[in-house]
Design an enzyme around this catalytic site. Structure first.
Site, PDB file in Angstrom:
ATOM      1  N   TYR A 111       5.197  16.119   5.187  1.00 27.88           N
ATOM      2  CA  TYR A 111       3.909  16.744   4.855  1.00 27.88           C
ATOM      3  C   TYR A 111       3.504  17.792   5.902  1.00 27.88           C
ATOM      4  O   TYR A 111       2.615  18.603   5.661  1.00 27.88           O
ATOM      5  CB  TYR A 111       2.794  15.688   4.734  1.00 27.88           C
ATOM      6  CG  TYR A 111       2.935  14.762   3.539  1.00 27.88           C
ATOM      7  CD1 TYR A 111       3.995  14.878   2.642  1.00 27.88           C
ATOM      8  CD2 TYR A 111       2.004  13.772   3.288  1.00 27.88           C
ATOM      9  CE1 TYR A 111       4.133  14.037   1.561  1.00 27.88           C
ATOM     10  CE2 TYR A 111       2.133  12.922   2.195  1.00 27.88           C
ATOM     11  CZ  TYR A 111       3.213  13.058   1.348  1.00 27.88           C
ATOM     12  OH  TYR A 111       3.346  12.213   0.268  1.00 27.88           O
ATOM     13  N   LYS A 159      15.140   5.461   4.479  1.00 26.90           N
ATOM     14  CA  LYS A 159      16.218   5.832   3.558  1.00 26.90           C
ATOM     15  C   LYS A 159      17.426   6.209   4.417  1.00 26.90           C
ATOM     16  O   LYS A 159      17.990   7.306   4.319  1.00 26.90           O
ATOM     17  CB  LYS A 159      15.735   7.003   2.672  1.00 26.90           C
ATOM     18  CG  LYS A 159      16.638   7.345   1.514  1.00 26.90           C
ATOM     19  CD  LYS A 159      16.633   6.307   0.404  1.00 26.90           C
ATOM     20  CE  LYS A 159      17.646   6.701  -0.663  1.00 26.90           C
ATOM     21  NZ  LYS A 159      17.924   5.628  -1.618  1.00 26.90           N
ATOM     22  N   ASP A 207      13.752   2.717  -2.021  1.00 26.81           N
ATOM     23  CA  ASP A 207      13.874   2.419  -3.456  1.00 26.81           C
ATOM     24  C   ASP A 207      13.850   0.906  -3.681  1.00 26.81           C
ATOM     25  O   ASP A 207      13.206   0.403  -4.603  1.00 26.81           O
ATOM     26  CB  ASP A 207      15.129   3.063  -4.061  1.00 26.81           C
ATOM     27  CG  ASP A 207      16.336   3.028  -3.129  1.00 26.81           C
ATOM     28  OD1 ASP A 207      16.159   2.701  -1.939  1.00 26.81           O
ATOM     29  OD2 ASP A 207      17.451   3.306  -3.589  1.00 26.81           O
ATOM     30  N   ASP A 228       2.696   6.877   1.734  1.00 26.98           N
ATOM     31  CA  ASP A 228       1.746   7.394   0.743  1.00 26.98           C
ATOM     32  C   ASP A 228       2.008   6.713  -0.603  1.00 26.98           C
ATOM     33  O   ASP A 228       1.097   6.211  -1.275  1.00 26.98           O
ATOM     34  CB  ASP A 228       1.972   8.914   0.629  1.00 26.98           C
ATOM     35  CG  ASP A 228       0.879   9.608  -0.161  1.00 26.98           C
ATOM     36  OD1 ASP A 228      -0.080   8.928  -0.558  1.00 26.98           O
ATOM     37  OD2 ASP A 228       1.003  10.826  -0.383  1.00 26.98           O
ATOM     38  N   ASP A 242      -0.103   3.097  -2.348  1.00 24.24           N
ATOM     39  CA  ASP A 242      -0.784   3.160  -3.649  1.00 24.24           C
ATOM     40  C   ASP A 242      -0.241   2.088  -4.585  1.00 24.24           C
ATOM     41  O   ASP A 242      -0.989   1.453  -5.333  1.00 24.24           O
ATOM     42  CB  ASP A 242      -0.598   4.544  -4.294  1.00 24.24           C
ATOM     43  CG  ASP A 242      -1.745   5.478  -3.926  1.00 24.24           C
ATOM     44  OD1 ASP A 242      -2.428   5.183  -2.928  1.00 24.24           O
ATOM     45  OD2 ASP A 242      -1.948   6.486  -4.630  1.00 24.24           O
TER      46      ASP A 242
END
Ligand code: NAD
Length: 358
Positions: A142, A191, A223, A247, A251
């Protein structure tokens, strides 16, 4: 003790829910002999209307000079037409940057009495869900280099995930310290099978782990982590992860615990932290005494714990919330058959009444 708290009510339901959290903190102050001095500041749409900018310098200065910041929510339909740099939401990013808040803590807790609100199968929810997600907040993709260029396949665009060793070790320290105080289990989510930045991330987490032998550490690829959150959420205690993975995962975790009106958050850095409910300004509910104040009241509990080191006071607030939920009182967002409906103010009155009971 006396503490200075910058209060940024913001827009929509923000002023209604922060007012209730202030009442709760004042009651805690009375019971435990503390003084909380609140300085109200403008941030978001309300600041745009007054000063033409979402985050005035004066607001930043007061927040920096305070022991911590309690924020409601920013934004609303009125300002949706404005360009990106003039949107109320810029105030959040600006405050995070100005205060150096690199660690975002989001608990995902399923209250026993609200198990029906969990969208997962009841046998999966039965084991309970109590997860603390620690998301890196000021680095990664980001904030990395980005750009566009022409290629043979047409216009192309790129973003860059970059993490420096010290950025990872400081967030890992935060996560290990939290795990030590909880169930002593930390899951690192990355990852590392594909990304070089994840391989460095994992090496840095492993290095920090040497200082925390009492904490059991495991690693999941992102994942797999998103699958396990739905398959077996009870396996998680603390999760530490990057800005983008955090992020998404936070959620997902918030949804498996039911209402958005119940979940608090904390953003921590070197100095005082910033505390806010995870929900937005809910313009559809503003001024109707219908918003659930619990996410903001639990954010105030996090403020007591993480910025002021007042653990007993934080637990007292959390236990009062649990007791009122166990007594069957519900705001509209968590209402179910046979429960007792209440509004924003009544819910807060009930919680405050419980605070004075030992
Ligand atoms: P929202 O979180 O405001 O609302 C989503 C849904 O949840 C709505 O149906 C709302 O009624 C409900 N809800 C939210 N808080 C609740 C509460 N305390 N009690 C009961 N129900 C609640 O998200 P949105 O509608 O997408 O956004 C509204 C505005 O808020 C937008 O301007 C958005 O940019 C802004 N926003 C701000 C923040 C923030 O300040 N941190 C976060 C998200 C969205």
């Amino acid at each position: 003790m006396s503490y200075n708290i910058a209060l940024a009510p913001g827009d929509g339901i923000g002023p209604e829910v922060t007012a209730q959290a202030v009442r709760v903190l004042n009651e805690i102050g009375k019971r435990f002999g503390h003084e909380f001095k609140f300085t109200e500041v403008d941030a978001g749409g309300v600041a745009l209307d007054k000063y033409g900018e979402p985050l005035p310098e004066e607001t930043v200065k007061i927040c920096k000079d305070s022991d911590s910041v309690l924020l409601g929510a920013v934004g609303g339909w009125k300002w949706d037409v404005l360009p990106g740099d003039k949107r109320p939401e810029r105030a959040l990013l600006g405050l995070r940057q100005a205060l150096g808040l690199y660690a975002n803590l989001r608990p995902a807790l399923l209250f026993d009495a609200l198990k029906d609100a969990c969208p997962l199968r009841s046998d999966i929810a039965a084991g309970g869900i109590d997860i603390m997600i620690v998301r890196e907040l000021t680095g990664g993709i980001y904030f990395g280099d980005r750009g566009r260029k022409q290629t043979d396949l047409g216009e192309a665009a790129w973003d860059t995930e970059l993490y420096a060793w010290d950025e990872v070790t400081r967030i890992a320290e935060t996560a290990f310290k939290l795990a030590e105080k909880r169930r002593k289990k930390l899951t690192n989510v990355d990852k590392a099978n594909v990304l070089e930045s994840s391989r460095l991330w994992r090496a840095a987490v492993l290095e920090v782990a040497k200082k925390y032998p009492s904490v059991e550490l495991d690693h999941l690829y992102v994942d797999n982590a998103t699958m396990q959150l739905i398959r077996e959420p009870g396996r998680f205690d603390v999760i530490v992860t990057t800005n983008m993975f955090g992020d998404i995962i936070s959620d997902e975790a918030s949804q498996i615990t039911g209402s958005i009106g119940m979940l608090p958050s904390a953003s921590l850095g070197a100095g005082g932290g910033m505390y806010e409910p995870i929900h937005g300004s809910a313009p559809d509910l503003a001024g109707r005494n219908a918003a659930n104040p619990i996410a903001t009241i639990l954010s105030a509990a996090m403020l007591l714990r993480h910025s002021l080191s007042l653990e007993e006071e934080a637990l007292t607030v959390e236990n009062a919330v649990k007791a009122v939920i166990n007594d069957g009182y519900r705001t509209p967002d968590i209402m179910s058959e046979g429960m007792k409906p209440v509004g924003t103010t009544e819910m807060s009155d009930l919680i405050i009444n419980k605070l004075s009971v030992d």
